[in-house]
Design a protein around this motif. Structure first.
Motif, PDB file in Angstrom:
ATOM      1  N   VAL A  73       1.663 -14.288 -31.731  1.00  0.00           N
ATOM      2  CA  VAL A  73       2.487 -13.290 -31.037  1.00  0.00           C
ATOM      3  C   VAL A  73       1.890 -12.990 -29.666  1.00  0.00           C
ATOM      4  O   VAL A  73       2.606 -12.896 -28.659  1.00  0.00           O
ATOM      5  N   VAL A  74       0.564 -12.850 -29.625  1.00  0.00           N
ATOM      6  CA  VAL A  74      -0.125 -12.592 -28.363  1.00  0.00           C
ATOM      7  C   VAL A  74       0.099 -13.741 -27.380  1.00  0.00           C
ATOM      8  O   VAL A  74       0.290 -13.520 -26.176  1.00  0.00           O
ATOM      9  N   PHE A  75       0.105 -14.962 -27.891  1.00  0.00           N
ATOM     10  CA  PHE A  75       0.331 -16.142 -27.046  1.00  0.00           C
ATOM     11  C   PHE A  75       1.730 -16.084 -26.423  1.00  0.00           C
ATOM     12  O   PHE A  75       1.907 -16.266 -25.210  1.00  0.00           O
ATOM     13  N   TYR A  76       2.735 -15.806 -27.246  1.00  0.00           N
ATOM     14  CA  TYR A  76       4.103 -15.693 -26.728  1.00  0.00           C
ATOM     15  C   TYR A  76       4.200 -14.558 -25.708  1.00  0.00           C
ATOM     16  O   TYR A  76       4.889 -14.681 -24.685  1.00  0.00           O
ATOM     17  N   ALA A  77       3.514 -13.449 -25.980  1.00  0.00           N
ATOM     18  CA  ALA A  77       3.548 -12.312 -25.064  1.00  0.00           C
ATOM     19  C   ALA A  77       2.948 -12.685 -23.713  1.00  0.00           C
ATOM     20  O   ALA A  77       3.463 -12.295 -22.661  1.00  0.00           O
ATOM     21  N   GLN A  78       1.862 -13.457 -23.736  1.00  0.00           N
ATOM     22  CA  GLN A  78       1.238 -13.894 -22.489  1.00  0.00           C
ATOM     23  C   GLN A  78       2.172 -14.809 -21.708  1.00  0.00           C
ATOM     24  O   GLN A  78       2.323 -14.680 -20.486  1.00  0.00           O
ATOM     25  N   ASN A  87       6.109  -8.293 -21.983  1.00  0.00           N
ATOM     26  CA  ASN A  87       4.701  -8.345 -22.331  1.00  0.00           C
ATOM     27  C   ASN A  87       4.504  -7.805 -23.745  1.00  0.00           C
ATOM     28  O   ASN A  87       5.476  -7.438 -24.424  1.00  0.00           O
ATOM     29  N   PHE A  88       3.259  -7.751 -24.199  1.00  0.00           N
ATOM     30  CA  PHE A  88       2.978  -7.353 -25.578  1.00  0.00           C
ATOM     31  C   PHE A  88       3.448  -5.929 -25.856  1.00  0.00           C
ATOM     32  O   PHE A  88       4.056  -5.655 -26.892  1.00  0.00           O
ATOM     33  N   ASP A  89       3.151  -5.005 -24.950  1.00  0.00           N
ATOM     34  CA  ASP A  89       3.559  -3.615 -25.153  1.00  0.00           C
ATOM     35  C   ASP A  89       5.079  -3.483 -25.269  1.00  0.00           C
ATOM     36  O   ASP A  89       5.587  -2.699 -26.083  1.00  0.00           O
ATOM     37  N   GLN A  90       5.801  -4.261 -24.475  1.00  0.00           N
ATOM     38  CA  GLN A  90       7.267  -4.200 -24.525  1.00  0.00           C
ATOM     39  C   GLN A  90       7.796  -4.756 -25.840  1.00  0.00           C
ATOM     40  O   GLN A  90       8.788  -4.259 -26.391  1.00  0.00           O
ATOM     41  N   ILE A  91       7.129  -5.797 -26.345  1.00  0.00           N
ATOM     42  CA  ILE A  91       7.512  -6.335 -27.656  1.00  0.00           C
ATOM     43  C   ILE A  91       7.321  -5.267 -28.733  1.00  0.00           C
ATOM     44  O   ILE A  91       8.211  -5.018 -29.554  1.00  0.00           O
ATOM     45  N   ALA A  92       6.138  -4.629 -28.726  1.00  0.00           N
ATOM     46  CA  ALA A  92       5.829  -3.612 -29.731  1.00  0.00           C
ATOM     47  C   ALA A  92       6.774  -2.418 -29.634  1.00  0.00           C
ATOM     48  O   ALA A  92       7.270  -1.913 -30.650  1.00  0.00           O
ATOM     49  N   GLU A  93       7.045  -1.978 -28.411  1.00  0.00           N
ATOM     50  CA  GLU A  93       7.944  -0.841 -28.217  1.00  0.00           C
ATOM     51  C   GLU A  93       9.357  -1.172 -28.670  1.00  0.00           C
ATOM     52  O   GLU A  93      10.038  -0.350 -29.308  1.00  0.00           O
ATOM     53  N   HIS A  94       9.796  -2.385 -28.373  1.00  0.00           N
ATOM     54  CA  HIS A  94      11.153  -2.805 -28.727  1.00  0.00           C
ATOM     55  C   HIS A  94      11.338  -2.823 -30.241  1.00  0.00           C
ATOM     56  O   HIS A  94      12.345  -2.313 -30.762  1.00  0.00           O
TER      57      HIS A  94
END
Length: 274
Positions: A73-78, A87-94
């Motif tokens: 997941v971190v790889f995709y976020a990067q 980014n990662f924060d936007q994924i988590a917030e979404h």
């Protein structure tokens, strides 16, 4: 390069590590070459390794494999961040907002009393989300079943959707009869040496077998996982017995001799686990 655990704790640390791996100058050559498409197989593999660790029940292994899956997941976020997409924060917030929205019975005063109401409400919310996003509406009962889903799971999903509108066998015996019919068609295609027809008939047989598992309320993937483990465990014992009897092991034994060893292993297992 110094790595300060206090400066980069927890999630921030893995995000920092990923950023360094993708650094255009000092990063890892392999990581720098990867794309969304190229790491998909690794993501799928890691998900299976998580499932395997859970089945084994070793918490240390589960933690380790979950870390590997999180890294995907971190790889995709990067990659998304590099393309200014997310980014990662936007994924988590979404996903947090989506879960809150889809669980009004938890995060608001909505009252849901039965599983049927829960499922209906879930589908209604998803339908509203698709409309708000302007997605083209597919009116089929089979709409929105991911084409990239693992074939076994997708087959079950297709069958369950059709069952909702009554397109389903009434009992297990009807499904079993269908399996016998499909077996006959596989044998016929095999005898005709028609590879294309054979592939199609084997697919039909597998689909029918999954249908029987569904009617019996058996998770076919879990059942096959256990069958694989049982086969591997027994075959390893056959190898040990063959090596004890013949210096060359399996290669020196006939199929009939190996079958006798297989039956011996099965009997021993039953005696050890009555």
């Amino acid at each position: 390069m110094s790595i300060n655990n206090q400066e980069f704790p927890g999630v921030a640390r893995i995000l920092w590590v990923m950023e360094q791996l993708r650094h255009p100058v000092s990063g890892c050559p392999w990581d720098k070459e990867q794309t969304f498409d190229s790491i998909v197989p690794f993501t799928i593999e890691e998900a299976y390794e998580v499932a395997d660790a859970i089945a084994e029940g070793n918490m240390a292994d589960i933690k380790d494999e979950l870390g590997d899956l999180l890294f995907q997941v971190v790889f995709y976020a990067q990659l998304g961040q590099e393309q200014a997409a997310f980014n990662f924060d936007q994924i988590a917030e979404h996903v947090a907002e989506k879960l809150i929205r889809r669980h009004p019975h938890v995060f608001s005063d909505s009252q849901i009393k039965t599983e049927e109401e829960l499922n209906a409400n879930w589908e209604a919310i998803k339908q509203r989300e698709r409309q708000e996003q302007g997605k083209v509406e597919d009116g089929s009962i089979l709409a929105n079943i991911p084409k990239g889903m693992v074939p076994m799971k997708r087959a079950i999903k297709l069958q369950k959707r059709c069952a909702k509108v009554g397109f389903d066998w009434h009992d297990k015996q009807q499904v079993a009869d269908k399996i016998q019919e499909e077996i006959a068609e596989v044998i016929e295609a095999c005898e005709q040496q028609d590879s294309e027809a054979l592939s199609e008939e084997v697919g039909d047989l597998l689909f029918a077998t999954l249908n029987l598992a569904r009617h019996c309320n058996v998770d076919p993937e879990h059942a096959l996982l256990k069958a694989n483990r049982k086969f591997e465990r027994r075959f390893r014992q056959v190898e040990e017995l063959a090596t004890a009897q013949q210096e060359q092991g399996l290669q020196a034994m006939s199929l009939q001799e190996l079958e006798l060893l297989w039956q011996q292993v099965k009997v021993t297992e039953k005696q050890d686990n009555p």
